[in-house]
Design an enzyme around this catalytic site. Structure first.
Site, PDB file in Angstrom:
ATOM      1  N   ARG A   1     -14.241   0.683  -2.152  1.00 46.69           N
ATOM      2  CA  ARG A   1     -15.152   0.213  -1.779  1.00 46.69           C
ATOM      3  C   ARG A   1     -17.046   0.326  -0.721  1.00 46.69           C
ATOM      4  O   ARG A   1     -17.669  -0.026  -1.580  1.00 46.69           O
ATOM      5  CB  ARG A   1     -14.629  -1.590  -0.976  1.00 46.69           C
ATOM      6  CG  ARG A   1     -15.845  -2.484  -1.190  1.00 46.69           C
ATOM      7  CD  ARG A   1     -15.323  -4.105  -0.923  1.00 46.69           C
ATOM      8  NE  ARG A   1     -14.711  -3.991   1.091  1.00 46.69           N
ATOM      9  CZ  ARG A   1     -14.322  -5.163   0.825  1.00 46.69           C
ATOM     10  NH1 ARG A   1     -13.930  -5.569   0.103  1.00 46.69           N
ATOM     11  NH2 ARG A   1     -13.454  -4.809   2.254  1.00 46.69           N
TER      12      ARG A   1
ATOM     13  N   CYS B   1       5.828  -6.813   4.444  1.00 48.08           N
ATOM     14  CA  CYS B   1       5.359  -6.379   5.609  1.00 48.08           C
ATOM     15  C   CYS B   1       7.087  -6.727   6.377  1.00 48.08           C
ATOM     16  O   CYS B   1       7.903  -7.467   5.534  1.00 48.08           O
ATOM     17  CB  CYS B   1       4.966  -7.685   5.677  1.00 48.08           C
ATOM     18  SG  CYS B   1       3.493  -6.940   4.422  1.00 48.08           S
TER      19      CYS B   1
ATOM     20  N   CYS C   1       2.724 -13.552   6.916  1.00 49.71           N
ATOM     21  CA  CYS C   1       1.784 -14.316   7.480  1.00 49.71           C
ATOM     22  C   CYS C   1       1.897 -15.728   6.720  1.00 49.71           C
ATOM     23  O   CYS C   1       0.870 -15.317   5.298  1.00 49.71           O
ATOM     24  CB  CYS C   1       0.455 -13.988   7.986  1.00 49.71           C
ATOM     25  SG  CYS C   1       0.900 -12.882   8.778  1.00 49.71           S
TER      26      CYS C   1
ATOM     27  N   CYS D   1      -2.129 -15.408   4.564  1.00 49.26           N
ATOM     28  CA  CYS D   1      -1.943 -13.821   4.655  1.00 49.26           C
ATOM     29  C   CYS D   1      -3.542 -14.137   3.608  1.00 49.26           C
ATOM     30  O   CYS D   1      -3.143 -14.697   1.803  1.00 49.26           O
ATOM     31  CB  CYS D   1      -1.392 -13.104   3.925  1.00 49.26           C
ATOM     32  SG  CYS D   1      -1.195 -11.564   3.074  1.00 49.26           S
TER      33      CYS D   1
ATOM     34  N   ASP E   1     -14.971 -11.677   4.364  1.00 47.38           N
ATOM     35  CA  ASP E   1     -15.182 -10.731   3.942  1.00 47.38           C
ATOM     36  C   ASP E   1     -15.445 -11.081   2.707  1.00 47.38           C
ATOM     37  O   ASP E   1     -15.033 -11.884   2.088  1.00 47.38           O
ATOM     38  CB  ASP E   1     -13.160  -9.259   3.743  1.00 47.38           C
ATOM     39  CG  ASP E   1     -13.276  -8.754   3.252  1.00 47.38           C
ATOM     40  OD1 ASP E   1     -14.040  -8.383   2.536  1.00 47.38           O
ATOM     41  OD2 ASP E   1     -12.298  -7.998   3.862  1.00 47.38           O
TER      42      ASP E   1
HETATM   43  C1  PLP Z   1     -11.300  -4.175   5.204  1.00 43.07           C
HETATM   44  C2  PLP Z   1     -11.736  -2.379   4.299  1.00 43.07           C
HETATM   45  C3  PLP Z   1     -12.672  -1.488   4.453  1.00 43.07           C
HETATM   46  C4  PLP Z   1     -12.700  -1.128   6.488  1.00 43.07           C
HETATM   47  O1  PLP Z   1     -13.759  -1.621   6.699  1.00 43.07           O
HETATM   48  P1  PLP Z   1     -14.093  -1.381   8.172  1.00 43.07           P
HETATM   49  O2  PLP Z   1     -15.603  -2.040   8.391  1.00 43.07           O
HETATM   50  O3  PLP Z   1     -14.106   0.094   7.919  1.00 43.07           O
HETATM   51  O4  PLP Z   1     -13.231  -1.367   8.853  1.00 43.07           O
HETATM   52  C5  PLP Z   1     -12.313  -0.744   3.947  1.00 43.07           C
HETATM   53  N1  PLP Z   1     -12.105  -0.964   3.111  1.00 43.07           N
HETATM   54  C6  PLP Z   1     -12.084  -1.993   1.850  1.00 43.07           C
HETATM   55  C7  PLP Z   1     -11.374  -2.318   0.304  1.00 43.07           C
HETATM   56  C8  PLP Z   1     -11.596  -2.924   3.099  1.00 43.07           C
HETATM   57  O5  PLP Z   1     -11.164  -4.433   2.845  1.00 43.07           O
HETATM   58  S1  SF4 Z   2      -1.735 -10.586   7.289  1.00 40.93           S
HETATM   59 FE1  SF4 Z   2      -0.651 -10.460   4.718  1.00 40.93          FE
HETATM   60  S2  SF4 Z   2      -0.307  -7.712   4.513  1.00 40.93           S
HETATM   61 FE2  SF4 Z   2      -0.974  -8.670   7.437  1.00 40.93          FE
HETATM   62  S3  SF4 Z   2       1.139  -8.556   7.818  1.00 40.93           S
HETATM   63 FE3  SF4 Z   2       0.588 -10.382   7.732  1.00 40.93          FE
HETATM   64  S4  SF4 Z   2       1.623 -10.864   5.310  1.00 40.93           S
HETATM   65 FE4  SF4 Z   2       1.661  -8.489   5.687  1.00 40.93          FE
END
Ligand code: PLP
Ligand code: SF4
Length: 351
Positions: free
Chosen positions: A100, A113, A117, A120, A318
């Site tokens: 990305r 895992c 969670c 999640c 995000d």
């Molecule tokens: C969260 C994430 C990262 C890491 O992002 P940082 O800001 O460097 O912690 C990288 N690639 C993907 C697809 C992600 O979801």
């Molecule tokens: S957030 Fe999702 S991927 Fe991360 S430990 Fe919890 S269940 Fe697993």
């Protein structure tokens, strides 16, 4: 079992994976088992002994139970929720490999895992299937080898530290052999939710010459950082592995200033640098956990006044659709003013 039972004959407590087991442990009402079986058929359930031991079954708002014990509302999907809330699919360049940002890729090594969670962001995929096949892993490594701009590989999942030490050692060695990969970062909940798994063998598997290994630790409530978790984190840091944290802002778990401050202080005491406070993603059936961004910003302002600079995470969203993470404030700068940590405004020629 009584006190005469030889120690070796006692069974270690097991991870709870079924609503009936949760009911037997007093964590859900027997009358809810049938409804929760429907939830469990859709979204995986797992609660480790270390986390189960932290729950007060008499507290209906227990912040540990809220994170791991399934609820019937998980099958209620709101219109804005999405199966792939952060847009992994938009940037999947090879099965299990997300590219990305220009300089780093994210590898979903496993899909399981140690705990599941309830909030999640990858709940539609974790806990199902086997994780990456050897052929898919080879394809992902070939992609990394072919892209000299990639200097960091983030190993996620699922939780990569549930993989065997042998598998982790092979992966780290393969990445260390790629000249342009300088950093490997593991994202995990294992040291906190299953600290006994952080063995010397596991730690040795994470290290290799010529490459920097970082580990990001996911925890959401100060109570999770038990003495055993502290010891597991110390084993990692003492082995020379720097640690950062990630926390999801969760209603009813950590959406008050004192809890968040205590969590961030606990990370710093454990030598884990607070990194991200994630705004809760629009994962299906997770509305009960989401705060507003305005609430998150005011919690961040409260932290700024309350705890050391070392204990400050960055609050990030995000962006749905795969557009990446961005800080979402708070902002202290006005046109010709700046706000101090107490909330007072001061003139500042900003222009
Ligand atoms: C969260 C994430 C990262 C890491 O992002 P940082 O800001 O460097 O912690 C990288 N690639 C993907 C697809 C992600 O979801
Ligand atoms: S957030 Fe999702 S991927 Fe991360 S430990 Fe919890 S269940 Fe697993």
């Amino acid at each position: 079992m009584n006190d005469m039972t030889p120690r070796h004959a006692r069974k270690a407590p097991a991870t709870l994976r079924h609503p009936a087991e949760l009911a037997a442990a007093g964590l859900v009402a027997p009358g809810d088992i049938a409804a929760l079986e429907q939830v469990a058929a859709r979204y995986a359930v797992a609660l480790t002994p270390a986390m189960a031991a932290l729950i007060d079954p008499a507290d209906p708002r227990d912040p540990i139970a809220a994170q791991f014990v399934p609820a019937a509302t998980e099958l209620m999907i709101t219109p804005e929720e999405r199966a792939d809330p952060i847009g992994d699919g938009a940037h999947e360049v090879s099965p299990g490999l997300i590219h990305r940002y220009p300089d780093r890729v994210l590898l979903k090594l496993v899909s399981s895992c140690a705990v599941y969670c309830r909030f999640c962001f990858r709940r539609e995929t974790v806990g199902q299937g086997e994780g990456l096949s050897p052929a898919a892993l080879d394809a992902a490594l070939a992609y990394v080898g072919d892209h000299p701009g990639v200097s960091e590989v983030i190993v996620s999942g699922g939780d990569p530290l549930v993989a065997s030490p042998r598998r982790l050692r092979d992966l780290v060695a393969a990445l260390a052999a790629v000249p342009h990969v300088a950093v490997v970062r593991f994202h995990t909940r294992v040291p906190v939710v299953a600290p006994e798994r952080v063995s010397d063998e596991l730690i040795a598997a994470l290290k290799a010459d010529g490459i920097a290994i970082w580990v990001a630790i996911h925890a959401n409530h100060p109570r999770e950082l038990t003495d055993d978790a502290h010891a597991a984190l110390a084993r990692l840091v003492d082995a020379g592995i720097p640690l950062v944290s990630q926390t999801v802002l969760l209603r009813g778990v950590n959406d008050d200033a004192e809890t968040l401050a205590e969590l961030m202080r606990a990370f710093v005491r454990a030598r884990v640098k607070p990194y991200y406070l994630h705004h809760a993603d629009l994962a299906p059936g997770t509305a009960r956990f989401r705060t507003t961004i305005a609430e998150g910003q005011s919690l961040m302002k409260a932290l700024r006044g309350r705890v050391s600079g070392l204990a400050q995470p960055t609050y990030v969203l995000d962006i749905p659709g795969g557009h990446g993470k961005v800080p979402v404030g708070p902002n202290y700068l006005g046109d010709d003013t700046v706000e101090d940590y107490r909330g007072a405004l001061h003139d500042y020629p900003n222009g």
